[in-house]
Design an enzyme around this catalytic site. Structure first.
Site, PDB file in Angstrom:
ATOM      1  N   LYS A  88       6.121  20.265  29.270  1.00 25.65           N
ATOM      2  CA  LYS A  88       7.128  20.772  28.331  1.00 25.65           C
ATOM      3  C   LYS A  88       7.902  19.575  27.807  1.00 25.65           C
ATOM      4  O   LYS A  88       8.454  18.786  28.586  1.00 25.65           O
ATOM      5  CB  LYS A  88       8.068  21.755  29.040  1.00 25.65           C
ATOM      6  CG  LYS A  88       9.116  22.393  28.144  1.00 25.65           C
ATOM      7  CD  LYS A  88       9.846  23.496  28.908  1.00 25.65           C
ATOM      8  CE  LYS A  88      10.853  24.205  28.017  1.00 25.65           C
ATOM      9  NZ  LYS A  88      12.055  23.404  27.750  1.00 25.65           N
ATOM     10  N   GLU A 124      13.046  23.809  37.458  1.00 21.97           N
ATOM     11  CA  GLU A 124      12.549  22.462  37.730  1.00 21.97           C
ATOM     12  C   GLU A 124      12.886  22.060  39.166  1.00 21.97           C
ATOM     13  O   GLU A 124      14.032  22.135  39.594  1.00 21.97           O
ATOM     14  CB  GLU A 124      13.180  21.454  36.765  1.00 21.97           C
ATOM     15  CG  GLU A 124      12.740  20.018  37.043  1.00 21.97           C
ATOM     16  CD  GLU A 124      13.610  18.987  36.329  1.00 21.97           C
ATOM     17  OE1 GLU A 124      13.183  17.831  36.238  1.00 21.97           O
ATOM     18  OE2 GLU A 124      14.709  19.347  35.875  1.00 21.97           O
ATOM     19  N   GLN A 151       7.093  24.297  37.937  1.00 19.55           N
ATOM     20  CA  GLN A 151       7.517  23.130  37.149  1.00 19.55           C
ATOM     21  C   GLN A 151       8.183  22.100  38.050  1.00 19.55           C
ATOM     22  O   GLN A 151       9.065  22.438  38.846  1.00 19.55           O
ATOM     23  CB  GLN A 151       8.499  23.500  36.035  1.00 19.55           C
ATOM     24  CG  GLN A 151       8.722  22.287  35.115  1.00 19.55           C
ATOM     25  CD  GLN A 151       9.842  22.452  34.119  1.00 19.55           C
ATOM     26  OE1 GLN A 151      10.998  22.547  34.504  1.00 19.55           O
ATOM     27  NE2 GLN A 151       9.513  22.459  32.836  1.00 19.55           N
ATOM     28  N   ASN A 175       9.672  26.932  22.020  1.00 14.15           N
ATOM     29  CA  ASN A 175      10.868  27.143  22.840  1.00 14.15           C
ATOM     30  C   ASN A 175      12.090  26.671  22.069  1.00 14.15           C
ATOM     31  O   ASN A 175      12.010  25.732  21.288  1.00 14.15           O
ATOM     32  CB  ASN A 175      10.713  26.373  24.159  1.00 14.15           C
ATOM     33  CG  ASN A 175      11.931  26.467  25.060  1.00 14.15           C
ATOM     34  OD1 ASN A 175      12.461  25.466  25.526  1.00 14.15           O
ATOM     35  ND2 ASN A 175      12.395  27.681  25.314  1.00 14.15           N
ATOM     36  N   PRO A 198      11.479  27.719  32.218  1.00 16.34           N
ATOM     37  CA  PRO A 198      12.088  27.145  33.432  1.00 16.34           C
ATOM     38  C   PRO A 198      13.574  26.910  33.203  1.00 16.34           C
ATOM     39  O   PRO A 198      13.960  26.264  32.229  1.00 16.34           O
ATOM     40  CB  PRO A 198      11.325  25.832  33.620  1.00 16.34           C
ATOM     41  CG  PRO A 198      10.814  25.480  32.257  1.00 16.34           C
ATOM     42  CD  PRO A 198      10.549  26.777  31.567  1.00 16.34           C
ATOM     43  N   CYS A 241      13.952  17.979  29.649  1.00 24.79           N
ATOM     44  CA  CYS A 241      15.351  18.226  30.022  1.00 24.79           C
ATOM     45  C   CYS A 241      16.191  16.971  29.812  1.00 24.79           C
ATOM     46  O   CYS A 241      15.875  15.909  30.355  1.00 24.79           O
ATOM     47  CB  CYS A 241      15.432  18.681  31.470  1.00 24.79           C
ATOM     48  SG  CYS A 241      17.131  19.070  31.981  1.00 24.79           S
TER      49      CYS A 241
END
Length: 489
Positions: free
Chosen positions: A152, A40, A84, A211, A15, A113
Protein backbone atom coordinates in the site's frame (compact mmCIF):
# COMPACT_ATOMS: atom_id res chain seq x y z
CA UNK A 1 -3.25 -20.13 -7.95
CA UNK A 2 -6.38 -22.04 -6.91
CA UNK A 3 -7.70 -20.88 -3.55
CA UNK A 4 -5.56 -17.73 -3.46
CA UNK A 5 -7.19 -14.47 -2.44
CA UNK A 6 -8.25 -12.32 -5.38
CA UNK A 7 -7.96 -8.53 -5.25
CA UNK A 8 -10.07 -7.87 -8.34
CA UNK A 9 -13.45 -6.21 -7.90
CA UNK A 10 -13.40 -6.26 -4.10
CA UNK A 11 -14.29 -3.87 -1.31
CA UNK A 12 -11.87 -3.98 1.60
CA UNK A 13 -11.55 -2.74 5.17
CA UNK A 14 -8.37 -0.67 5.13
CA UNK A 15 -5.57 -1.19 7.67
CA UNK A 16 -6.12 1.23 10.57
CA UNK A 17 -4.02 1.42 13.70
CA UNK A 18 -6.06 0.68 16.86
CA UNK A 19 -9.14 -0.03 14.74
CA UNK A 20 -8.36 -3.06 12.58
CA UNK A 21 -8.40 -5.63 15.37
CA UNK A 22 -10.41 -8.86 15.26
CA UNK A 23 -13.84 -7.46 16.40
CA UNK A 24 -13.86 -4.75 13.73
CA UNK A 25 -12.64 -7.11 11.02
CA UNK A 26 -15.36 -9.66 11.79
CA UNK A 27 -18.02 -6.96 11.88
CA UNK A 28 -16.89 -5.64 8.48
CA UNK A 29 -17.16 -9.15 7.06
CA UNK A 30 -20.66 -9.47 8.51
CA UNK A 31 -21.73 -6.32 6.70
CA UNK A 32 -20.32 -7.35 3.33
CA UNK A 33 -16.61 -6.50 3.12
CA UNK A 34 -14.80 -8.93 0.81
CA UNK A 35 -11.35 -8.53 2.41
CA UNK A 36 -10.20 -7.12 5.75
CA UNK A 37 -6.75 -5.79 6.63
CA UNK A 38 -5.36 -5.87 10.16
CA UNK A 39 -3.74 -2.80 11.65
CA UNK A 40 -0.09 -2.19 10.76
CA UNK A 41 2.10 -4.38 12.98
CA UNK A 42 5.81 -3.65 13.28
CA UNK A 43 8.13 -6.45 12.17
CA UNK A 44 10.56 -6.09 15.09
CA UNK A 45 7.79 -6.72 17.61
CA UNK A 46 6.12 -9.47 15.63
CA UNK A 47 9.38 -11.36 15.11
CA UNK A 48 9.55 -11.92 18.88
CA UNK A 49 6.06 -13.40 19.08
CA UNK A 50 5.09 -17.01 19.65
CA UNK A 51 2.14 -18.54 17.80
CA UNK A 52 -0.35 -19.95 20.31
CA UNK A 53 -3.63 -21.75 19.73
CA UNK A 54 -6.15 -20.33 22.19
CA UNK A 55 -8.62 -23.16 22.82
CA UNK A 56 -10.73 -20.98 25.10
CA UNK A 57 -11.37 -18.16 22.63
CA UNK A 58 -10.98 -20.50 19.63
CA UNK A 59 -8.43 -18.17 18.09
CA UNK A 60 -4.80 -18.18 17.02
CA UNK A 61 -2.80 -15.64 19.01
CA UNK A 62 0.65 -14.23 18.31
CA UNK A 63 1.93 -13.39 21.76
CA UNK A 64 4.87 -11.14 22.65
CA UNK A 65 7.36 -12.02 25.42
CA UNK A 66 5.45 -9.71 27.79
CA UNK A 67 2.28 -11.79 27.11
CA UNK A 68 0.67 -9.03 25.07
CA UNK A 69 -1.36 -10.40 22.16
CA UNK A 70 0.00 -8.58 19.13
CA UNK A 71 -2.25 -10.26 16.55
CA UNK A 72 -5.33 -12.40 17.06
CA UNK A 73 -7.24 -14.14 14.30
CA UNK A 74 -9.79 -16.93 13.90
CA UNK A 75 -11.04 -19.48 11.38
CA UNK A 76 -13.88 -17.21 10.25
CA UNK A 77 -11.53 -14.71 8.60
CA UNK A 78 -8.67 -17.02 7.65
CA UNK A 79 -9.37 -16.76 3.89
CA UNK A 80 -10.17 -13.04 4.01
CA UNK A 81 -7.68 -11.34 6.32
CA UNK A 82 -4.57 -9.58 5.04
CA UNK A 83 -1.70 -9.19 7.49
CA UNK A 84 -0.12 -5.75 7.10
CA UNK A 85 3.34 -5.15 8.50
CA UNK A 86 5.61 -2.17 8.92
CA UNK A 87 9.13 -3.09 7.85
CA UNK A 88 12.33 -1.73 6.38
CA UNK A 89 14.29 -4.98 6.28
CA UNK A 90 13.73 -7.81 3.76
CA UNK A 91 14.90 -10.66 5.98
CA UNK A 92 12.97 -9.50 9.02
CA UNK A 93 9.88 -9.04 6.86
CA UNK A 94 10.26 -12.62 5.62
CA UNK A 95 10.62 -13.94 9.18
CA UNK A 96 7.32 -12.34 10.18
CA UNK A 97 5.52 -13.34 6.99
CA UNK A 98 6.53 -16.98 7.45
CA UNK A 99 5.38 -16.82 11.07
CA UNK A 100 1.82 -15.80 10.15
CA UNK A 101 1.30 -17.08 6.60
CA UNK A 102 -0.58 -20.26 7.61
CA UNK A 103 -3.21 -18.18 9.42
CA UNK A 104 -3.83 -15.35 6.93
CA UNK A 105 -4.88 -14.95 3.30
CA UNK A 106 -2.18 -12.49 2.18
CA UNK A 107 0.76 -10.37 3.33
CA UNK A 108 0.85 -6.58 2.83
CA UNK A 109 3.68 -4.10 3.34
CA UNK A 110 2.83 -0.60 4.54
CA UNK A 111 4.56 1.96 2.30
CA UNK A 112 2.15 4.84 2.75
CA UNK A 113 1.63 5.77 6.40
CA UNK A 114 3.14 9.22 7.06
CA UNK A 115 2.90 9.05 10.87
CA UNK A 116 6.13 9.03 12.89
CA UNK A 117 5.49 5.65 14.54
CA UNK A 118 5.54 4.17 11.03
CA UNK A 119 8.19 6.27 9.28
CA UNK A 120 10.83 5.97 12.00
CA UNK A 121 13.37 3.36 11.08
CA UNK A 122 12.62 3.85 7.39
CA UNK A 123 9.18 2.18 7.42
CA UNK A 124 5.83 3.35 6.02
CA UNK A 125 5.93 6.35 3.71
CA UNK A 126 9.69 6.65 4.33
CA UNK A 127 10.12 3.69 1.96
CA UNK A 128 8.79 5.76 -0.94
CA UNK A 129 12.16 7.52 -1.18
CA UNK A 130 14.04 4.21 -1.39
CA UNK A 131 12.74 2.19 -4.40
CA UNK A 132 15.66 -0.25 -4.16
CA UNK A 133 14.63 -1.27 -0.67
CA UNK A 134 10.98 -1.51 -1.74
CA UNK A 135 11.98 -3.90 -4.50
CA UNK A 136 14.21 -5.97 -2.18
CA UNK A 137 11.47 -6.37 0.43
CA UNK A 138 8.77 -7.34 -2.05
CA UNK A 139 10.94 -9.75 -4.04
CA UNK A 140 12.04 -11.47 -0.83
CA UNK A 141 8.46 -11.88 0.33
CA UNK A 142 7.10 -13.05 -3.03
CA UNK A 143 9.83 -15.70 -3.24
CA UNK A 144 9.61 -16.74 0.41
CA UNK A 145 5.90 -17.21 1.21
CA UNK A 146 3.07 -19.16 -0.35
CA UNK A 147 0.42 -16.45 0.07
CA UNK A 148 -0.14 -13.39 -2.16
CA UNK A 149 1.97 -10.33 -1.34
CA UNK A 150 0.69 -6.78 -1.78
CA UNK A 151 1.72 -3.29 -0.77
CA UNK A 152 0.00 0.00 0.00
CA UNK A 153 1.57 3.27 -1.16
CA UNK A 154 0.89 6.99 -1.36
CA UNK A 155 1.35 8.98 -4.54
CA UNK A 156 4.70 10.71 -5.15
CA UNK A 157 5.22 14.43 -5.87
CA UNK A 158 4.92 13.91 -9.61
CA UNK A 159 2.88 11.55 -11.74
CA UNK A 160 6.01 10.38 -13.56
CA UNK A 161 7.68 9.35 -10.29
CA UNK A 162 4.51 7.58 -9.17
CA UNK A 163 4.17 5.59 -12.39
CA UNK A 164 7.86 4.68 -12.39
CA UNK A 165 7.54 3.30 -8.87
CA UNK A 166 4.39 1.24 -9.47
CA UNK A 167 5.85 -0.30 -12.64
CA UNK A 168 8.89 -1.32 -10.65
CA UNK A 169 6.66 -2.73 -7.90
CA UNK A 170 4.64 -4.75 -10.43
CA UNK A 171 7.80 -6.49 -11.64
CA UNK A 172 8.45 -7.92 -8.16
CA UNK A 173 5.49 -10.27 -8.58
CA UNK A 174 3.05 -8.69 -6.12
CA UNK A 175 -0.63 -9.57 -6.47
CA UNK A 176 -2.01 -6.02 -6.14
CA UNK A 177 -1.16 -2.42 -5.24
CA UNK A 178 -3.30 -0.26 -2.97
CA UNK A 179 -2.93 3.45 -3.71
CA UNK A 180 -3.87 6.15 -1.21
CA UNK A 181 -4.52 9.11 -3.50
CA UNK A 182 -2.74 11.74 -1.41
CA UNK A 183 0.85 12.97 -1.18
CA UNK A 184 2.92 12.09 1.86
CA UNK A 185 2.47 15.52 3.43
CA UNK A 186 -1.29 15.67 2.82
CA UNK A 187 -3.92 14.76 5.39
CA UNK A 188 -7.59 13.66 5.24
CA UNK A 189 -8.80 17.27 4.89
CA UNK A 190 -7.05 17.48 1.51
CA UNK A 191 -8.98 16.21 -1.55
CA UNK A 192 -8.04 12.79 -2.93
CA UNK A 193 -6.27 12.79 -6.30
CA UNK A 194 -8.36 10.34 -8.30
CA UNK A 195 -6.49 11.24 -11.49
CA UNK A 196 -3.26 9.78 -10.04
CA UNK A 197 -4.98 6.54 -9.04
CA UNK A 198 -6.54 6.28 -12.49
CA UNK A 199 -3.15 6.75 -14.16
CA UNK A 200 -1.64 4.01 -11.95
CA UNK A 201 -4.47 1.62 -12.82
CA UNK A 202 -3.80 2.20 -16.54
CA UNK A 203 -0.04 1.75 -16.13
CA UNK A 204 -0.04 -1.73 -14.55
CA UNK A 205 -1.78 -5.00 -15.28
CA UNK A 206 -2.32 -6.10 -11.66
CA UNK A 207 -5.36 -4.97 -9.60
CA UNK A 208 -5.18 -1.47 -8.15
CA UNK A 209 -7.11 -0.76 -4.95
CA UNK A 210 -8.24 2.85 -4.57
CA UNK A 211 -8.02 4.38 -1.09
CA UNK A 212 -8.61 7.84 0.38
CA UNK A 213 -12.18 8.66 -0.64
CA UNK A 214 -13.95 8.40 2.71
CA UNK A 215 -14.57 12.07 3.43
CA UNK A 216 -15.21 13.54 -0.03
CA UNK A 217 -16.62 10.67 -2.04
CA UNK A 218 -17.84 7.77 0.11
CA UNK A 219 -20.56 8.39 2.66
CA UNK A 220 -22.77 5.38 1.92
CA UNK A 221 -22.55 2.02 0.19
CA UNK A 222 -23.87 3.46 -3.05
CA UNK A 223 -20.90 5.84 -3.21
CA UNK A 224 -18.36 2.99 -3.32
CA UNK A 225 -18.98 2.23 -6.98
CA UNK A 226 -18.78 5.93 -7.84
CA UNK A 227 -15.38 6.17 -6.17
CA UNK A 228 -14.24 3.04 -8.02
CA UNK A 229 -15.24 4.60 -11.36
CA UNK A 230 -13.72 8.00 -10.56
CA UNK A 231 -10.41 6.34 -9.66
CA UNK A 232 -10.53 3.88 -12.55
CA UNK A 233 -9.51 1.18 -10.09
CA UNK A 234 -10.29 -2.49 -9.87
CA UNK A 235 -11.20 -2.32 -6.18
CA UNK A 236 -11.87 0.04 -3.29
CA UNK A 237 -10.46 0.16 0.23
CA UNK A 238 -12.30 2.10 2.98
CA UNK A 239 -10.81 3.46 6.19
CA UNK A 240 -12.63 6.29 7.97
CA UNK A 241 -16.03 5.63 6.41
CA UNK A 242 -15.81 2.07 7.73
CA UNK A 243 -14.42 3.17 11.09
CA UNK A 244 -17.37 5.52 11.63
CA UNK A 245 -19.96 2.93 10.58
CA UNK A 246 -18.79 -0.44 9.20
CA UNK A 247 -22.28 -1.13 7.85
CA UNK A 248 -21.15 1.07 4.94
CA UNK A 249 -20.14 -2.27 3.38
CA UNK A 250 -23.77 -3.40 3.37
CA UNK A 251 -25.77 -3.17 0.18
CA UNK A 252 -28.90 -2.83 2.34
CA UNK A 253 -27.87 0.67 3.43
CA UNK A 254 -26.35 2.17 6.56
CA UNK A 255 -27.62 0.80 9.87
CA UNK A 256 -28.16 3.02 12.93
CA UNK A 257 -24.76 3.46 14.55
CA UNK A 258 -26.20 2.47 17.94
CA UNK A 259 -27.02 -0.99 16.61
CA UNK A 260 -23.60 -1.26 14.95
CA UNK A 261 -21.83 -0.36 18.20
CA UNK A 262 -23.72 -3.08 20.06
CA UNK A 263 -22.73 -5.67 17.46
CA UNK A 264 -19.12 -4.51 17.66
CA UNK A 265 -19.16 -4.74 21.46
CA UNK A 266 -20.49 -8.30 21.34
CA UNK A 267 -17.49 -9.32 19.26
CA UNK A 268 -15.17 -7.44 21.64
CA UNK A 269 -16.62 -9.36 24.59
CA UNK A 270 -16.64 -12.69 22.76
CA UNK A 271 -12.95 -12.38 21.82
CA UNK A 272 -11.73 -10.72 25.03
CA UNK A 273 -10.63 -7.58 23.20
CA UNK A 274 -8.45 -5.11 25.09
CA UNK A 275 -10.96 -2.75 26.77
CA UNK A 276 -8.98 0.36 25.87
CA UNK A 277 -9.02 -0.69 22.22
CA UNK A 278 -12.75 -1.38 22.53
CA UNK A 279 -13.31 2.12 23.97
CA UNK A 280 -11.28 3.74 21.20
CA UNK A 281 -13.30 2.09 18.43
CA UNK A 282 -16.63 2.89 20.07
CA UNK A 283 -15.62 6.53 20.51
CA UNK A 284 -14.73 6.72 16.79
CA UNK A 285 -18.25 5.52 15.99
CA UNK A 286 -19.79 8.00 18.42
CA UNK A 287 -17.97 10.86 16.67
CA UNK A 288 -19.67 14.15 17.66
CA UNK A 289 -21.67 12.32 20.36
CA UNK A 290 -18.56 11.35 22.27
CA UNK A 291 -19.42 13.94 24.96
CA UNK A 292 -22.98 12.65 25.32
CA UNK A 293 -23.98 10.76 28.51
CA UNK A 294 -23.30 7.48 26.70
CA UNK A 295 -19.97 8.74 25.41
CA UNK A 296 -18.86 9.84 28.85
CA UNK A 297 -19.88 6.51 30.35
CA UNK A 298 -17.85 4.68 27.71
CA UNK A 299 -14.84 6.92 28.26
CA UNK A 300 -14.89 6.37 32.02
CA UNK A 301 -15.18 2.57 31.74
CA UNK A 302 -12.06 0.55 32.51
CA UNK A 303 -13.18 -2.96 31.56
CA UNK A 304 -15.33 -4.63 28.91
CA UNK A 305 -17.77 -5.45 31.72
CA UNK A 306 -18.20 -1.74 32.50
CA UNK A 307 -18.53 -0.90 28.80
CA UNK A 308 -21.24 -3.57 28.45
CA UNK A 309 -23.20 -1.85 31.23
CA UNK A 310 -23.23 1.38 29.22
CA UNK A 311 -24.94 -0.45 26.35
CA UNK A 312 -27.25 -2.61 28.48
CA UNK A 313 -25.39 -5.80 27.53
CA UNK A 314 -24.72 -7.05 31.08
CA UNK A 315 -26.57 -10.32 30.49
CA UNK A 316 -24.70 -10.98 27.26
CA UNK A 317 -21.40 -10.27 29.02
CA UNK A 318 -22.28 -12.61 31.90
CA UNK A 319 -23.42 -15.43 29.62
CA UNK A 320 -20.31 -15.09 27.46
CA UNK A 321 -18.02 -15.20 30.50
CA UNK A 322 -19.79 -18.35 31.72
CA UNK A 323 -19.27 -19.98 28.32
CA UNK A 324 -15.61 -19.01 28.25
CA UNK A 325 -15.10 -20.27 31.80
CA UNK A 326 -16.69 -23.60 30.87
CA UNK A 327 -14.26 -23.92 27.98
CA UNK A 328 -11.38 -22.89 30.23
CA UNK A 329 -12.31 -25.60 32.74
CA UNK A 330 -12.63 -28.20 29.98
CA UNK A 331 -9.21 -27.28 28.59
CA UNK A 332 -7.61 -27.44 32.04
CA UNK A 333 -9.19 -30.76 32.96
CA UNK A 334 -8.34 -32.23 29.59
CA UNK A 335 -4.67 -31.38 29.96
CA UNK A 336 -4.22 -32.55 33.56
CA UNK A 337 -5.04 -36.18 34.45
CA UNK A 338 -6.76 -36.79 37.77
CA UNK A 339 -3.83 -38.20 39.77
CA UNK A 340 -3.28 -37.78 43.51
CA UNK A 341 0.40 -37.50 44.31
CA UNK A 342 0.33 -35.55 47.56
CA UNK A 343 -1.25 -36.26 50.95
CA UNK A 344 -3.74 -33.73 52.31
CA UNK A 345 -1.75 -33.01 55.49
CA UNK A 346 0.93 -30.74 54.05
CA UNK A 347 1.58 -28.87 50.79
CA UNK A 348 4.82 -28.24 48.86
CA UNK A 349 4.54 -24.60 49.94
CA UNK A 350 4.51 -25.70 53.57
CA UNK A 351 7.49 -28.01 53.00
CA UNK A 352 9.41 -25.10 51.47
CA UNK A 353 8.46 -22.86 54.37
CA UNK A 354 9.64 -25.47 56.92
CA UNK A 355 12.93 -25.92 55.10
CA UNK A 356 13.51 -22.15 54.97
CA UNK A 357 12.94 -21.89 58.71
CA UNK A 358 15.28 -24.80 59.36
CA UNK A 359 17.97 -23.10 57.27
CA UNK A 360 17.27 -19.77 59.04
CA UNK A 361 16.30 -18.11 55.74
CA UNK A 362 13.66 -15.49 55.12
CA UNK A 363 10.17 -16.77 54.40
CA UNK A 364 9.66 -17.65 50.68
CA UNK A 365 8.19 -14.73 48.73
CA UNK A 366 5.66 -15.42 45.96
CA UNK A 367 4.89 -13.09 43.05
CA UNK A 368 2.04 -14.01 40.71
CA UNK A 369 1.03 -12.65 37.31
CA UNK A 370 -2.09 -13.32 35.26
CA UNK A 371 -2.03 -13.87 31.51
CA UNK A 372 -4.58 -11.68 29.73
CA UNK A 373 -5.62 -14.00 26.92
CA UNK A 374 -6.88 -16.86 29.11
CA UNK A 375 -6.61 -15.45 32.67
CA UNK A 376 -4.21 -18.21 33.70
CA UNK A 377 -1.68 -17.65 36.50
CA UNK A 378 2.08 -18.10 36.84
CA UNK A 379 4.02 -17.62 40.09
CA UNK A 380 7.66 -16.94 40.90
CA UNK A 381 9.05 -17.80 44.33
CA UNK A 382 12.14 -16.14 45.77
CA UNK A 383 14.23 -18.19 48.22
CA UNK A 384 17.69 -17.13 49.42
CA UNK A 385 17.70 -14.35 46.80
CA UNK A 386 17.14 -16.83 43.97
CA UNK A 387 13.98 -17.03 41.87
CA UNK A 388 12.18 -20.15 40.66
CA UNK A 389 9.07 -20.60 38.55
CA UNK A 390 7.19 -23.21 36.56
CA UNK A 391 6.57 -22.61 32.88
CA UNK A 392 3.08 -24.09 33.29
CA UNK A 393 0.22 -21.58 33.53
CA UNK A 394 -2.41 -22.57 36.10
CA UNK A 395 -6.08 -21.75 36.50
CA UNK A 396 -5.73 -20.40 40.06
CA UNK A 397 -3.24 -18.28 41.99
CA UNK A 398 -2.88 -20.92 44.72
CA UNK A 399 -2.18 -23.65 42.21
CA UNK A 400 0.47 -21.46 40.50
CA UNK A 401 2.21 -20.87 43.84
CA UNK A 402 2.28 -24.60 44.55
CA UNK A 403 3.83 -25.25 41.13
CA UNK A 404 6.56 -22.66 41.81
CA UNK A 405 7.25 -24.26 45.20
CA UNK A 406 7.59 -27.70 43.57
CA UNK A 407 10.14 -26.37 41.06
CA UNK A 408 12.14 -24.76 43.85
CA UNK A 409 12.09 -27.92 46.03
CA UNK A 410 13.20 -30.11 43.15
CA UNK A 411 16.01 -27.80 42.08
CA UNK A 412 17.28 -27.63 45.66
CA UNK A 413 16.94 -31.39 46.03
CA UNK A 414 14.52 -31.08 48.93
CA UNK A 415 11.71 -33.66 49.41
CA UNK A 416 8.37 -32.13 48.51
CA UNK A 417 6.03 -34.40 50.44
CA UNK A 418 4.74 -36.71 47.72
CA UNK A 419 3.13 -39.98 48.72
CA UNK A 420 5.72 -42.73 49.08
CA UNK A 421 8.60 -40.28 49.41
CA UNK A 422 11.18 -41.03 52.11
CA UNK A 423 10.71 -39.11 55.35
CA UNK A 424 12.61 -35.85 55.01
CA UNK A 425 12.80 -34.99 58.66
CA UNK A 426 10.92 -31.80 57.96
CA UNK A 427 8.07 -31.82 60.45
CA UNK A 428 4.98 -29.77 60.04
CA UNK A 429 4.45 -26.83 62.33
CA UNK A 430 2.00 -28.71 64.49
CA UNK A 431 4.60 -31.34 65.48
CA UNK A 432 7.42 -28.85 65.93
CA UNK A 433 5.42 -26.73 68.33
CA UNK A 434 4.31 -29.82 70.24
CA UNK A 435 7.96 -30.74 70.80
CA UNK A 436 8.89 -27.19 71.83
CA UNK A 437 6.06 -26.82 74.30
CA UNK A 438 6.32 -30.38 75.63
CA UNK A 439 3.44 -30.12 78.02
CA UNK A 440 0.88 -29.13 75.47
CA UNK A 441 -1.59 -31.83 74.64
CA UNK A 442 -2.39 -32.86 71.09
CA UNK A 443 -5.69 -31.00 70.96
CA UNK A 444 -4.14 -27.71 72.05
CA UNK A 445 -1.40 -28.13 69.49
CA UNK A 446 -3.99 -28.65 66.77
CA UNK A 447 -5.75 -25.41 67.69
CA UNK A 448 -2.49 -23.42 67.59
CA UNK A 449 -1.63 -25.02 64.30
CA UNK A 450 -4.96 -24.02 62.75
CA UNK A 451 -4.85 -20.46 64.12
CA UNK A 452 -1.36 -19.74 62.83
CA UNK A 453 -1.77 -21.49 59.50
CA UNK A 454 -4.85 -19.39 58.76
CA UNK A 455 -2.49 -16.44 58.50
CA UNK A 456 0.23 -18.23 56.53
CA UNK A 457 -1.45 -20.72 54.22
CA UNK A 458 -5.22 -20.27 54.56
CA UNK A 459 -7.68 -22.49 56.35
CA UNK A 460 -7.47 -26.29 56.43
CA UNK A 461 -10.40 -26.36 53.98
CA UNK A 462 -8.43 -24.12 51.60
CA UNK A 463 -5.44 -26.44 51.85
CA UNK A 464 -7.62 -29.40 50.96
CA UNK A 465 -8.89 -27.46 47.95
CA UNK A 466 -5.31 -26.73 46.89
CA UNK A 467 -4.54 -30.42 47.04
CA UNK A 468 -7.59 -31.34 45.06
CA UNK A 469 -6.24 -28.97 42.41
CA UNK A 470 -2.64 -30.03 42.87
CA UNK A 471 -3.52 -33.68 42.47
CA UNK A 472 -4.52 -32.94 38.88
CA UNK A 473 -0.92 -32.16 37.87
CA UNK A 474 0.70 -35.18 36.27
CA UNK A 475 4.28 -36.19 36.97
CA UNK A 476 5.03 -35.84 33.29
CA UNK A 477 3.86 -32.21 33.17
CA UNK A 478 5.90 -31.33 36.24
CA UNK A 479 9.03 -32.91 34.80
CA UNK A 480 8.56 -30.92 31.60
CA UNK A 481 8.07 -27.80 33.71
CA UNK A 482 11.19 -28.57 35.71
CA UNK A 483 13.23 -28.95 32.57
CA UNK A 484 12.16 -25.47 31.48
CA UNK A 485 12.18 -23.67 34.82
CA UNK A 486 13.81 -20.29 35.20
CA UNK A 487 16.23 -20.01 38.07
CA UNK A 488 18.29 -17.07 39.27
CA UNK A 489 17.12 -14.52 36.68
Amino acid sequence: MAGRLSFSNITALAPMVRVGTLPMRLLALDYGADVVYCEELIDIKMALCQRQVNDVLQTVDFVAPDDRVMFRTCEREKDRVVFQMGTADPERALTVAQLVEKDVAAIDVNMGCPKEYSTKGGMGAALLSDPDKIEAILRTLVAGVSKPVTCKIRILPSLEETLSLVRRIEKTGVAAIAVHGRFKEERPRHPVHCDYIQAVAQAVSIPVIANGGSLDLVKSNGDIQEFRKAAGASSVMLARAAMWNPSVFSGQGLLPVERVMEEYLKYAIRYDNNPFNTKYCLCQMLRDKVESPLGKQVQSAQTNAEISEAYGLQDFYRQTQEQLQARRDAVQSGSRPDRREYPPQITPKMFLLEWSRKEKLEQPLYETVQRCQDRAFQSTVTVAERKYRSTLWEKSKKFAEQAAAIVCLRVLGIPEGRIGEEDSGLVCKRKREAKLNGAADEEGSKKRHVAEDQQEAGSEASKSLVFRQLSLVSSENLLVSLAKFVSCF
